[in-house]
Every structure is written in structure tokens, then in C-alpha cells.
Motif scaffolding. Sequence first.
Motif, short mmCIF file in Angstrom:
data_model
loop_
_atom_site.label_atom_id
_atom_site.label_comp_id
_atom_site.label_asym_id
_atom_site.label_seq_id
_atom_site.Cartn_x
_atom_site.Cartn_y
_atom_site.Cartn_z
N GLU A 27 2.31 13.81 5.95
CA GLU A 27 1.50 13.50 7.12
C GLU A 27 1.39 11.97 7.30
O GLU A 27 1.47 11.47 8.43
N ALA A 28 1.20 11.24 6.23
CA ALA A 28 1.15 9.77 6.31
C ALA A 28 2.48 9.22 6.83
O ALA A 28 2.50 8.31 7.67
N GLN A 29 3.59 9.76 6.37
CA GLN A 29 4.91 9.32 6.84
C GLN A 29 5.06 9.61 8.33
O GLN A 29 5.52 8.76 9.10
N ARG A 30 4.67 10.80 8.76
CA ARG A 30 4.78 11.18 10.17
C ARG A 30 3.96 10.25 11.06
O ARG A 30 4.43 9.77 12.09
N ARG A 31 2.73 9.95 10.64
CA ARG A 31 1.86 9.08 11.42
C ARG A 31 2.38 7.64 11.46
O ARG A 31 2.28 6.96 12.48
N ALA A 32 2.95 7.16 10.36
CA ALA A 32 3.51 5.80 10.33
C ALA A 32 4.74 5.70 11.23
O ALA A 32 4.92 4.69 11.93
N ILE A 33 5.59 6.72 11.23
CA ILE A 33 6.77 6.71 12.12
C ILE A 33 6.32 6.68 13.58
O ILE A 33 6.87 5.92 14.39
N ALA A 34 5.32 7.47 13.93
CA ALA A 34 4.82 7.49 15.31
C ALA A 34 4.25 6.12 15.69
O ALA A 34 4.47 5.63 16.80
N ALA A 35 3.53 5.49 14.77
CA ALA A 35 2.97 4.16 15.04
C ALA A 35 4.07 3.12 15.22
O ALA A 35 3.98 2.24 16.08
N ALA A 64 10.82 7.14 6.44
CA ALA A 64 9.55 6.62 5.93
C ALA A 64 9.39 7.05 4.49
O ALA A 64 9.80 8.15 4.12
N SER A 65 8.82 6.16 3.69
CA SER A 65 8.55 6.52 2.30
C SER A 65 7.21 5.93 1.89
O SER A 65 6.87 4.81 2.25
N VAL A 66 6.46 6.74 1.16
CA VAL A 66 5.18 6.29 0.63
C VAL A 66 5.48 5.40 -0.57
O VAL A 66 6.16 5.81 -1.50
N VAL A 67 5.00 4.16 -0.51
CA VAL A 67 5.26 3.21 -1.60
C VAL A 67 3.99 2.89 -2.39
O VAL A 67 4.06 2.14 -3.36
N GLY A 68 2.86 3.45 -1.96
CA GLY A 68 1.62 3.24 -2.70
C GLY A 68 0.49 4.09 -2.15
O GLY A 68 0.53 4.52 -1.01
N ARG A 69 -0.47 4.32 -3.00
CA ARG A 69 -1.67 5.06 -2.62
C ARG A 69 -2.87 4.31 -3.18
O ARG A 69 -2.83 3.86 -4.32
N SER A 70 -3.92 4.17 -2.37
CA SER A 70 -5.13 3.48 -2.82
C SER A 70 -6.32 4.07 -2.08
O SER A 70 -6.17 4.99 -1.28
N ASP A 72 -7.74 2.68 0.30
CA ASP A 72 -7.54 2.37 1.72
C ASP A 72 -6.66 3.39 2.41
O ASP A 72 -6.67 3.51 3.62
N GLY A 73 -5.81 4.08 1.66
CA GLY A 73 -4.90 5.06 2.24
C GLY A 73 -3.52 4.96 1.61
O GLY A 73 -3.35 4.42 0.52
N TRP A 74 -2.55 5.45 2.34
CA TRP A 74 -1.16 5.46 1.88
C TRP A 74 -0.44 4.25 2.46
O TRP A 74 -0.53 3.98 3.65
N THR A 75 0.26 3.53 1.62
CA THR A 75 1.11 2.45 2.10
C THR A 75 2.49 3.05 2.34
O THR A 75 3.09 3.64 1.43
N VAL A 76 2.97 2.91 3.58
CA VAL A 76 4.21 3.57 3.98
C VAL A 76 5.18 2.53 4.53
O VAL A 76 4.84 1.76 5.43
N VAL A 98 5.77 -2.03 7.48
CA VAL A 98 4.87 -1.41 6.50
C VAL A 98 3.55 -1.11 7.20
O VAL A 98 3.03 -1.94 7.95
N TYR A 99 3.03 0.09 6.94
CA TYR A 99 1.76 0.54 7.49
C TYR A 99 0.86 1.03 6.36
O TYR A 99 1.35 1.53 5.35
N VAL A 100 -0.45 0.91 6.57
CA VAL A 100 -1.42 1.57 5.71
C VAL A 100 -2.03 2.68 6.55
O VAL A 100 -2.61 2.43 7.61
#
Length: 118
Positions: A27-35, A64-70, A72-76, A98-100
Motif C-alpha cells: 500500500e505504501a508503494q502504491r501511494r508513493a507511485i501515485a504521488a 517502488a521499494s520500501v527502504v525503511g520503516r519508522s 513517521d511511516g514507510w520510506t519508499v 523518495v517519499y515518506v
Amino acid sequence: MDRRAAFSLLLVLLVVAAGTVFVLDREAQRRAIAAEETRLQTELAASECVTTYGTSATVSDESASVVGRSLDGWTVRVSHPYWYSTNRSHTDASSESVYVVGVESVRYVGGESVGPTC
């Protein structure tokens, strides 16, 4: 509860947690691609010398790939294809950004500028 039952329960919980993280990552990847697609369209539309543009696949596919989680959210990290034409040239390219991605937000944190310098 004996050790075997406790171990089995722990395994079940780990599998459920891993599945939840996978779904949340997707879901984080999908939202980052849309952004990123929205960012590309906004930047290209604002360029004075771009005559036509698009975000369809030309030289690569979106990824898109998740490169971190914190907290604040997922870093993608996102790569998205785009193209544009000016009166003098045509360019096919792919962005790198890169998106959070938080529960209720998607924040651009960096990447390359797109489009020509007019």
C-alpha cells in the motif's frame, strides 16, 4: 500452555505479522507511485517550453521499494517513467524520488527535477 503450543502460537503470530507488513508495504508503494505520477505531471505542466508530456512507460516501468520503516511511516524509493516534447526535442526518461508514506499522508522528501531547463 506447553512449550510446543507456545512455539506454534508464536509462529502463527509471526506469519500474521509478516503478512500485515507485506500488505502495508504494498500500500505504501502504491501511494508513493501515485504521488510521483502527480508530481511529474505538475512539474511538466508548469514548464514553459514543454509542449506535450506524459507519464506512460517508455524507457522503463514504474517501480517502488520500501527502504525503511519508522514512526513517521514507510520510506519508499520510486522510479517512474515520463516523456516530454519541446519545440526542439523529445525526451524519454525515468524519475528517481523518495517519499515518506504515513498513515494519512505522503510526503516528497527528495529526488531529481524533471523536465527541461527553458
